[in-house]
Structures are given as structure tokens and as C-alpha cells.
Design a protein around this motif. Structure first.
Motif, PDB file in Angstrom:
ATOM      1  N   ASP A 111     -29.676 -55.856 -77.379  1.00 34.34           N
ATOM      2  CA  ASP A 111     -28.819 -56.349 -78.044  1.00 34.34           C
ATOM      3  C   ASP A 111     -28.747 -57.326 -79.062  1.00 34.34           C
ATOM      4  N   ALA A 112     -29.039 -56.863 -80.426  1.00 33.43           N
ATOM      5  CA  ALA A 112     -29.556 -57.076 -81.332  1.00 33.43           C
ATOM      6  C   ALA A 112     -28.837 -58.625 -81.692  1.00 33.43           C
ATOM      7  N   ILE A 113     -28.392 -59.536 -81.286  1.00 30.12           N
ATOM      8  CA  ILE A 113     -27.915 -60.711 -80.907  1.00 30.12           C
ATOM      9  C   ILE A 113     -29.042 -61.853 -80.736  1.00 30.12           C
ATOM     10  N   GLY A 114     -29.305 -60.887 -79.275  1.00 31.62           N
ATOM     11  CA  GLY A 114     -30.729 -61.636 -78.796  1.00 31.62           C
ATOM     12  C   GLY A 114     -32.417 -61.156 -79.509  1.00 31.62           C
ATOM     13  N   LEU A 115     -31.732 -61.574 -80.666  1.00 28.89           N
ATOM     14  CA  LEU A 115     -32.968 -61.835 -81.537  1.00 28.89           C
ATOM     15  C   LEU A 115     -32.898 -63.068 -82.188  1.00 28.89           C
ATOM     16  N   SER A 116     -34.212 -63.093 -82.687  1.00 29.10           N
ATOM     17  CA  SER A 116     -34.221 -64.621 -83.762  1.00 29.10           C
ATOM     18  C   SER A 116     -33.823 -64.304 -84.670  1.00 29.10           C
ATOM     19  N   GLY A 117     -33.481 -65.905 -84.871  1.00 30.47           N
ATOM     20  CA  GLY A 117     -32.787 -65.875 -87.056  1.00 30.47           C
ATOM     21  C   GLY A 117     -33.431 -65.276 -87.623  1.00 30.47           C
ATOM     22  N   GLY A 118     -34.835 -65.071 -88.173  1.00 31.54           N
ATOM     23  CA  GLY A 118     -35.461 -64.216 -88.371  1.00 31.54           C
ATOM     24  C   GLY A 118     -35.729 -63.055 -88.550  1.00 31.54           C
ATOM     25  N   GLN A 119     -35.247 -62.404 -87.194  1.00 30.92           N
ATOM     26  CA  GLN A 119     -35.814 -61.016 -87.190  1.00 30.92           C
ATOM     27  C   GLN A 119     -34.677 -60.399 -86.975  1.00 30.92           C
ATOM     28  N   GLN A 120     -33.143 -61.404 -86.933  1.00 38.13           N
ATOM     29  CA  GLN A 120     -31.677 -60.613 -86.897  1.00 38.13           C
ATOM     30  C   GLN A 120     -31.586 -60.190 -88.660  1.00 38.13           C
ATOM     31  N   GLN A 121     -32.388 -61.456 -89.576  1.00 39.00           N
ATOM     32  CA  GLN A 121     -32.093 -60.932 -91.067  1.00 39.00           C
ATOM     33  C   GLN A 121     -32.752 -59.914 -91.588  1.00 39.00           C
ATOM     34  N   ARG A 122     -34.149 -59.025 -90.841  1.00 37.97           N
ATOM     35  CA  ARG A 122     -34.598 -58.233 -90.851  1.00 37.97           C
ATOM     36  C   ARG A 122     -34.339 -57.626 -90.737  1.00 37.97           C
ATOM     37  N   LEU A 123     -33.589 -57.005 -89.631  1.00 37.51           N
ATOM     38  CA  LEU A 123     -32.710 -56.453 -88.917  1.00 37.51           C
ATOM     39  C   LEU A 123     -31.243 -55.815 -90.100  1.00 37.51           C
ATOM     40  N   CYS A 124     -30.402 -57.115 -90.768  1.00 34.51           N
ATOM     41  CA  CYS A 124     -29.891 -56.738 -91.498  1.00 34.51           C
ATOM     42  C   CYS A 124     -30.532 -56.306 -92.850  1.00 34.51           C
ATOM     43  N   ILE A 125     -31.651 -56.853 -93.349  1.00 39.14           N
ATOM     44  CA  ILE A 125     -32.880 -55.838 -94.403  1.00 39.14           C
ATOM     45  C   ILE A 125     -32.156 -54.121 -93.847  1.00 39.14           C
ATOM     46  N   ALA A 126     -33.240 -53.602 -92.555  1.00 35.48           N
ATOM     47  CA  ALA A 126     -33.465 -52.853 -92.084  1.00 35.48           C
ATOM     48  C   ALA A 126     -31.910 -51.640 -92.412  1.00 35.48           C
ATOM     49  N   ARG A 127     -30.585 -52.627 -91.948  1.00 36.58           N
ATOM     50  CA  ARG A 127     -30.025 -51.848 -91.839  1.00 36.58           C
ATOM     51  C   ARG A 127     -29.405 -51.433 -93.223  1.00 36.58           C
ATOM     52  N   THR A 128     -29.536 -52.721 -93.663  1.00 35.51           N
ATOM     53  CA  THR A 128     -28.868 -52.123 -95.165  1.00 35.51           C
ATOM     54  C   THR A 128     -29.607 -50.516 -96.018  1.00 35.51           C
ATOM     55  N   ILE A 129     -30.984 -50.993 -95.819  1.00 34.66           N
ATOM     56  CA  ILE A 129     -31.801 -49.660 -96.597  1.00 34.66           C
ATOM     57  C   ILE A 129     -32.096 -48.286 -95.542  1.00 34.66           C
ATOM     58  N   ALA A 130     -31.192 -47.994 -94.883  1.00 32.18           N
ATOM     59  CA  ALA A 130     -30.999 -46.938 -93.546  1.00 32.18           C
ATOM     60  C   ALA A 130     -29.971 -46.385 -94.605  1.00 32.18           C
ATOM     61  N   VAL A 131     -29.172 -46.758 -94.743  1.00 33.83           N
ATOM     62  CA  VAL A 131     -28.355 -45.496 -96.140  1.00 33.83           C
ATOM     63  C   VAL A 131     -28.601 -45.654 -97.433  1.00 33.83           C
ATOM     64  N   GLU A 132     -30.135 -45.833 -97.502  1.00 31.75           N
ATOM     65  CA  GLU A 132     -30.787 -45.316 -98.947  1.00 31.75           C
ATOM     66  C   GLU A 132     -30.575 -45.869 -99.827  1.00 31.75           C
ATOM     67  N   PRO A 133     -29.883 -47.336 -99.914  1.00 33.42           N
ATOM     68  CA  PRO A 133     -29.597 -47.752-101.178  1.00 33.42           C
ATOM     69  C   PRO A 133     -30.378 -47.276-102.003  1.00 33.42           C
ATOM     70  N   GLU A 134     -30.352 -47.625-103.875  1.00 38.07           N
ATOM     71  CA  GLU A 134     -30.959 -47.482-104.738  1.00 38.07           C
ATOM     72  C   GLU A 134     -31.062 -49.526-105.250  1.00 38.07           C
ATOM     73  N   VAL A 135     -30.156 -50.078-105.151  1.00 39.05           N
ATOM     74  CA  VAL A 135     -30.279 -51.496-104.983  1.00 39.05           C
ATOM     75  C   VAL A 135     -30.039 -52.362-103.819  1.00 39.05           C
ATOM     76  N   LEU A 136     -30.422 -53.414-103.526  1.00 42.35           N
ATOM     77  CA  LEU A 136     -31.056 -54.069-102.519  1.00 42.35           C
ATOM     78  C   LEU A 136     -30.202 -56.098-103.402  1.00 42.35           C
ATOM     79  N   LEU A 137     -28.913 -56.333-103.040  1.00 49.30           N
ATOM     80  CA  LEU A 137     -28.639 -57.827-103.365  1.00 49.30           C
ATOM     81  C   LEU A 137     -28.610 -58.051-101.776  1.00 49.30           C
ATOM     82  N   MET A 138     -29.183 -59.479-102.409  1.00 47.96           N
ATOM     83  CA  MET A 138     -29.081 -60.977-101.335  1.00 47.96           C
ATOM     84  C   MET A 138     -29.187 -62.031-101.551  1.00 47.96           C
TER      85      MET A 138
END
Length: 250
Positions: free
Chosen positions: A143-170
């Protein structure tokens, strides 16, 4: 000459009668990190949300002017396609309540990718790009909820780039994280900008100075100054920029 990925001309935004963004004009360059700085409530996050039409979800919002991503007006895009092109990472990590693997595979599946081999490749590639693969490769079904806060945020970045965007808003992606996790995300930006145009809202001056190529200083819904980061930090043209950066207000 750098390519302009996002072009904004005379953009205004109103929440009901409140004029929140005033005549915003800015060119945001491809494969660079642009920091948006300024005191709370000055319009940085509101501006960020204009770029993938997140403000559409708020009642009584009126926007005029021109906002183009990759040469096309944002209002001409199908909003789902626009948000695939312009991905967003929020202040607080918000993994879906499912496995690490499913968090990443979710977007590509929605966009029609069914093959398990392809999804496996996308999951690995995205987690590697987000500097998380080595930490989670043996527990992708957890379960992704078991990751630490920093890992969860990197997971959210990975999830965002999985659909191959051109722009990343943070939007303040490290404000809820400890210093070690913050450093990992800052290191990550250096790599991400090789492939994406990154725009980050940050309250942390040192962070803006460390990670961005360009900086825009917002105050009361206006862009006061926009330039290469070293110019903004060391030779600002406007006294208000200098006062903010040196900590005299904000």
C-alpha cells in the motif's frame, strides 16, 4: 535561444469581484525550472492552477487574456488531455489508497495502455526518474500509504510523469517534508528538467536560489519582476524584489 513552452499574455483572474491576478504576461522556457516566489496570498498558486485549468473547479472564477501551452490556447484543449500534458504535484503528498504499482499504472491505464509488459516498463521508468525505484522495487504491491512522507511525494512525482507530460507544476512540493526528503526532491529537479518544463511555487528563498533557472516575483496578484534567477537574487531591478528577497517583508 530557449524554446518558449508556455506563453501568457495579459491574463486576469477574478474570484467573484476580487481581482486576484492582474495583467500577467510571462514566457516560461522549455526544459528549465522556473520558481514562483512572493508572500502568501499574492497569486502564485492561483497562477499555477491556470496552466492546467484547475481553477475551472472553483465557482465564480472568471479568467481572460491568453494562456498557451505548446502553442495552443489552454481553453481549446480537452481538459483531460491538458492535464496529461501539464501534470501537477501538490503541497501535501496525495497517493491513491492502492498499491505503489497501481498508483503509477493508473494514469497510463486511463489513457488506454492495457499491456502488462508496457505498464511494468512505465512503472519502473517513472519510479527510476523519481529516484524511488531502489527503495520500493521489492514492495510494489504494498500500500502506497505505508511510505514515508518524502517517499509519498516522490511517488506522486512518479505518478505524474508516468503519463509523459511536457510540463510539471509543483505547488510547494517540499513544504510538508523534512530537510532530508526536501534535499532528495531538490536533487530530483535537476534531473527532471532535462526532460520536462518544471514550474515550482516555493516560499523558501534558498530553495528557489538553489534549484531554479528563472524566478518570477509575485506581489498582490502582479508579476513585479521576472528574470534569470541569479539576476533576481543578486541584481534585482525593483526595490520591492530586493526587499522581499532580503527578508525585509513577506
Amino acid at each position: 535561444m530557449e524554446n518558449v513552452r508556455i506563453k501568457v499574455r495579459d491574463a486576469n483572474l477574478y474570484y467573484g469581484d476580487h481581482h486576484a491576478l492582474k495583467n500577467i504576461s510571462i514566457d516560461i522556457y522549455d526544459k528549465s525550472v522556473t520558481a514562483l516566489i512572493g508572500p502568501s496570498g499574492c497569486g502564485k498558486s492561483t497562477f499555477l492552477r491556470c496552466l492546467n485549468r484547475m481553477n475551472d473547479l472553483i465557482p465564480n472564477v472568471k479568467i481572460n487574456g491568453e494562456i498557451q501551452v505548446a502553442g495552443n490556447d489552454v481553453n481549446r484543449y480537452d481538459v483531460i488531455l491538458l492535464r496529461k500534458k501539464v501534470g501537477m504535484v501538490f503541497q501535501k503528498p496525495n497517493p491513491f489508497p492502492m498499491s505503489i504499482y497501481e498508483n503509477i499504472a493508473y494514469g497510463p491505464r486511463i489513457h488506454g495502455i492495457k499491456s502488462k509488459t508496457t505498464l511494468d516498463d512505465i512503472v519502473e521508468k517513472s519510479l527510476r526518474e523519481a529516484a524511488l525505484w531502489e527503495e520500493v522495487k521489492d514492495r510494489l504491491k504494498s500500500d502506497a500509504i505505508g511510505l514515508s512522507g518524502g517517499q509519498q511525494q516522490r511517488l506522486c512525482i512518479a505518478r505524474t510523469i508516468a503519463v509523459e507530460p511536457e510540463v510539471l507544476l509543483m505547488d510547494e512540493p517540499t513544504s510538508a517534508l523534512d530537510p532530508a526528503s526536501t534535499m532528495k526532491i531538490e536533487d530530483l529537479m535537476e534531473n527532471l528538467k532535462k526532460q520536462y518544463t518544471v514550474i515550482i511555487v516555493t516560499h523558501n528563498m534558498q530553495q528557489a536560489g538553489r534549484i531554479s533557472d528563472y524566478t518570477a516575483f509575485f506581489l498582490n496578484g502582479e508579476i513585479i519582476e521576472y528574470d534569470k534567477t541569479e539576476k533576481i537574487f543578486y541584481k534585482p531591478r525593483d526595490k520591492r524584489t530586493e526587499d522581499y528577497i532580503t527578508g525585509r517583508f513577506g
